[in-house]
Write a protein that holds these residues in place. Structure first.
Motif, PDB file in Angstrom:
ATOM      1  N   PRO A   8      80.103  50.413  40.079  1.00 38.81           N
ATOM      2  CA  PRO A   8      80.079  51.851  40.385  1.00 38.81           C
ATOM      3  C   PRO A   8      80.713  52.190  41.722  1.00 38.81           C
ATOM      4  CG  PRO A   8      77.945  51.133  39.546  1.00 38.81           C
ATOM      5  CD  PRO A   8      78.739  49.902  39.830  1.00 38.81           C
ATOM      6  N   ASP A   9      80.617  51.273  42.682  1.00 36.37           N
ATOM      7  CA  ASP A   9      81.218  51.514  43.998  1.00 36.37           C
ATOM      8  C   ASP A   9      82.745  51.523  43.895  1.00 36.37           C
ATOM      9  OD1 ASP A   9      78.690  51.345  45.653  1.00 36.37           O
ATOM     10  OD2 ASP A   9      78.677  49.379  44.720  1.00 36.37           O
ATOM     11  N   VAL A  10      83.293  50.605  43.111  1.00 36.19           N
ATOM     12  CA  VAL A  10      84.747  50.579  42.919  1.00 36.19           C
ATOM     13  C   VAL A  10      85.195  51.856  42.222  1.00 36.19           C
ATOM     14  CG1 VAL A  10      86.674  49.376  41.815  1.00 36.19           C
ATOM     15  CG2 VAL A  10      84.818  48.059  42.854  1.00 36.19           C
ATOM     16  N   GLU A  11      84.475  52.249  41.170  1.00 34.79           N
ATOM     17  CA  GLU A  11      84.833  53.479  40.457  1.00 34.79           C
ATOM     18  C   GLU A  11      84.771  54.674  41.395  1.00 34.79           C
ATOM     19  OE1 GLU A  11      84.028  53.856  36.189  1.00 34.79           O
ATOM     20  OE2 GLU A  11      82.418  52.395  36.505  1.00 34.79           O
ATOM     21  N   GLY A  12      83.794  54.698  42.298  1.00 33.46           N
ATOM     22  CA  GLY A  12      83.674  55.797  43.242  1.00 33.46           C
ATOM     23  C   GLY A  12      84.836  55.865  44.220  1.00 33.46           C
ATOM     24  N   VAL A  13      85.392  54.708  44.577  1.00 30.32           N
ATOM     25  CA  VAL A  13      86.527  54.662  45.505  1.00 30.32           C
ATOM     26  C   VAL A  13      87.809  55.145  44.845  1.00 30.32           C
ATOM     27  CG1 VAL A  13      88.055  53.098  46.779  1.00 30.32           C
ATOM     28  CG2 VAL A  13      85.580  52.865  46.995  1.00 30.32           C
ATOM     29  N   VAL A  14      88.023  54.751  43.587  1.00 32.20           N
ATOM     30  CA  VAL A  14      89.329  55.021  42.966  1.00 32.20           C
ATOM     31  C   VAL A  14      89.395  56.351  42.233  1.00 32.20           C
ATOM     32  CG1 VAL A  14      89.803  52.554  42.761  1.00 32.20           C
ATOM     33  CG2 VAL A  14      88.802  53.776  40.807  1.00 32.20           C
ATOM     34  N   SER A  15      88.259  56.903  41.824  1.00 30.98           N
ATOM     35  CA  SER A  15      88.246  58.069  40.945  1.00 30.98           C
ATOM     36  C   SER A  15      88.045  59.370  41.710  1.00 30.98           C
ATOM     37  CB  SER A  15      87.138  57.908  39.899  1.00 30.98           C
ATOM     38  OG  SER A  15      87.294  56.708  39.173  1.00 30.98           O
ATOM     39  N   GLY A  16      88.302  60.476  41.035  1.00 29.20           N
ATOM     40  CA  GLY A  16      88.038  61.799  41.590  1.00 29.20           C
ATOM     41  C   GLY A  16      89.155  62.302  42.477  1.00 29.20           C
ATOM     42  N   PRO A  17      89.073  63.572  42.886  1.00 25.45           N
ATOM     43  CA  PRO A  17      90.149  64.198  43.676  1.00 25.45           C
ATOM     44  C   PRO A  17      90.340  63.574  45.044  1.00 25.45           C
ATOM     45  CG  PRO A  17      88.221  65.643  43.522  1.00 25.45           C
ATOM     46  CD  PRO A  17      88.000  64.531  42.559  1.00 25.45           C
ATOM     47  N   GLU A  18      89.325  62.922  45.596  1.00 23.02           N
ATOM     48  CA  GLU A  18      89.447  62.283  46.908  1.00 23.02           C
ATOM     49  C   GLU A  18      89.669  60.780  46.791  1.00 23.02           C
ATOM     50  OE1 GLU A  18      89.498  63.958  49.854  1.00 23.02           O
ATOM     51  OE2 GLU A  18      89.576  65.687  48.490  1.00 23.02           O
ATOM     52  N   GLY A  19      89.815  60.283  45.554  1.00 22.68           N
ATOM     53  CA  GLY A  19      89.910  58.845  45.344  1.00 22.68           C
ATOM     54  C   GLY A  19      91.308  58.283  45.462  1.00 22.68           C
ATOM     55  N   LEU A  20      91.392  56.965  45.327  1.00 22.83           N
ATOM     56  CA  LEU A  20      92.642  56.238  45.480  1.00 22.83           C
ATOM     57  C   LEU A  20      93.697  56.702  44.482  1.00 22.83           C
ATOM     58  CD1 LEU A  20      92.859  52.372  45.913  1.00 22.83           C
ATOM     59  CD2 LEU A  20      94.441  53.568  44.424  1.00 22.83           C
ATOM     60  N   PHE A  21      93.325  56.830  43.204  1.00 18.90           N
ATOM     61  CA  PHE A  21      94.315  57.154  42.174  1.00 18.90           C
ATOM     62  C   PHE A  21      94.969  58.511  42.414  1.00 18.90           C
ATOM     63  CE2 PHE A  21      91.920  54.404  38.811  1.00 18.90           C
ATOM     64  CZ  PHE A  21      92.348  53.260  39.458  1.00 18.90           C
ATOM     65  N   ALA A  22      94.215  59.454  42.946  1.00 17.96           N
ATOM     66  CA  ALA A  22      94.738  60.807  43.136  1.00 17.96           C
ATOM     67  C   ALA A  22      95.536  60.955  44.424  1.00 17.96           C
ATOM     68  CB  ALA A  22      93.580  61.813  43.132  1.00 17.96           C
ATOM     69  N   ASN A  23      95.412  59.985  45.353  1.00 16.27           N
ATOM     70  CA  ASN A  23      96.000  60.187  46.680  1.00 16.27           C
ATOM     71  C   ASN A  23      96.987  59.109  47.124  1.00 16.27           C
ATOM     72  OD1 ASN A  23      94.450  62.621  47.977  1.00 16.27           O
ATOM     73  ND2 ASN A  23      92.895  61.418  46.900  1.00 16.27           N
ATOM     74  N   ALA A  24      97.025  57.985  46.438  1.00 18.52           N
ATOM     75  CA  ALA A  24      97.964  56.930  46.814  1.00 18.52           C
ATOM     76  C   ALA A  24      99.360  57.254  46.295  1.00 18.52           C
ATOM     77  CB  ALA A  24      97.494  55.590  46.260  1.00 18.52           C
ATOM     78  N   LYS A  25     100.368  56.692  46.948  1.00 15.67           N
ATOM     79  CA  LYS A  25     101.752  56.870  46.523  1.00 15.67           C
ATOM     80  C   LYS A  25     101.993  56.176  45.183  1.00 15.67           C
ATOM     81  CE  LYS A  25     103.306  54.759  50.129  1.00 15.67           C
ATOM     82  NZ  LYS A  25     104.220  54.166  51.146  1.00 15.67           N
ATOM     83  N   GLN A  26     102.931  56.677  44.424  1.00 14.25           N
ATOM     84  CA  GLN A  26     103.352  56.008  43.204  1.00 14.25           C
ATOM     85  C   GLN A  26     103.861  54.607  43.548  1.00 14.25           C
ATOM     86  OE1 GLN A  26     103.687  57.490  39.661  1.00 14.25           O
ATOM     87  NE2 GLN A  26     101.955  58.403  40.737  1.00 14.25           N
TER      88      GLN A  26
END
Length: 292
Positions: free
Chosen positions: A69-87
């Motif tokens: 759940p901690d990993v999912e919390g880091v990568v998901s959502g509008p403030e997460g890794l997937f939404a904010n990291a470069k392609q």
């Protein structure tokens, strides 16, 4: 050298981040507690105020957090890794989580234009400090090759073990072996102490024969000294044994010794010792034997 972000500056993550600084990478760290960020800054790294801030300029992002759940919390959502990291950012998850979650998050990362590797580590705090970790890596071969400079800065034995989720499967096997070894080492120490043997001498000679192991080398003295300062907490090993037993059930694999070790770890944690080093499993053996 790369711009590397490390999210999770705990017992393992902080020394890994420091070793990346020493290797010449530009390292940004994020952690829920500011003191860990300050410790990285003192070693030449930089700090971030949020996950989004931490990943926005990163070439590589390493996550080292406690559970799925901690990993999912880091990568998901509008403030997460997937939404904010470069392609094209390379995400290396060094946490120990469920293999099925690792596979699902790798698929989500790919959809977001992020290259993903599940790369859990073994070697404990000392291995993290000395950059001697064993790293079992799952994911695409091209991403593994791209990660070599970063992985070589924190580890010594680095092996690509298969597609996404494979690294976590191998880590689960690692935790199974370690838990059973710690338990049987504790039983051997209790046995030796009961007979008044010179335990320092006994462990020395045992370590030189077929009974020798890294578990004996790293955990034997801690048991003799009753020093369970955490290098890897029992609470985390308890979580890992849950992953092992669940995955084994799904694969229809019987783990009789593993199941027993999992129950002993659970009992120790339930008695309030989850914050101890996993060598603290020895306390359960002593209690069962009526010894201290």
């Amino acid at each position: 050298m790369s711009n590397v972000t490390v999210i999770g500056l705990g017992i393992m993550g902080l020394p890994m981040a420091i070793n990346l600084v020493k290797a010449g990478h530009s390292v940004t760290g994020f952690n829920r507690s500011q003191d860990k960020i300050d410790a990285l800054i003192a070693e030449g790294g930089q700090g971030a105020t949020s996950i989004a801030d931490a990943v926005k300029e990163a070439d590589v992002v390493i996550t080292m957090v406690p559970d799925s759940p901690d990993v999912e919390g880091v990568v998901s959502g509008p403030e997460g890794l997937f939404a904010n990291a470069k392609q094209g950012t390379l995400w290396i998850d060094a946490s120990s989580i469920r293999p099925d979650v690792a596979k699902r998050l790798a698929d989500d990362a790919k959809a977001a234009g992020i290259r993903a590797l599940d790369a859990p580590v073994s070697g404990g705090e000392q291995g993290a400090i000395t950059a001697a970790l064993s790293i079992m890596v799952g994911g695409e071969a091209a991403a593994f090759e791209a990660a070599q400079d970063v992985l070589n800065a924190v580890g010594k034995t680095i092996v690509h073990v298969g597609p996404a989720g494979s690294g976590q499967t191998v880590k689960a096997a690692n935790q199974l072996i370690v838990a059973v070894n710690i338990q049987v080492l504790g039983e051997a120490v209790a046995f030796l102490e009961a007979y008044g043997v010179d335990t320092d001498a006994a462990l020395k000679v045992l370590g030189g024969g077929l009974a020798g192991s890294k578990v004996l080398d790293q955990k034997g003295q801690k048991m003799l000294d009753r020093d369970f300062t955490p290098g890897f907490r029992l609470a985390l090993h308890h979580k890992d044994m849950g992953i092992v037993t669940s995955a084994a059930r799904e694969a229809n694999v019987s783990l009789p010794l593993g199941a027993l070790a999992a129950q002993l770890v659970a009992a120790t944690v339930n008695q309030g010792d989850g914050g101890l080093d996993h060598s603290g499993l020895f306390k359960q053996t002593l209690q069962l034997s009526g010894r201290k």
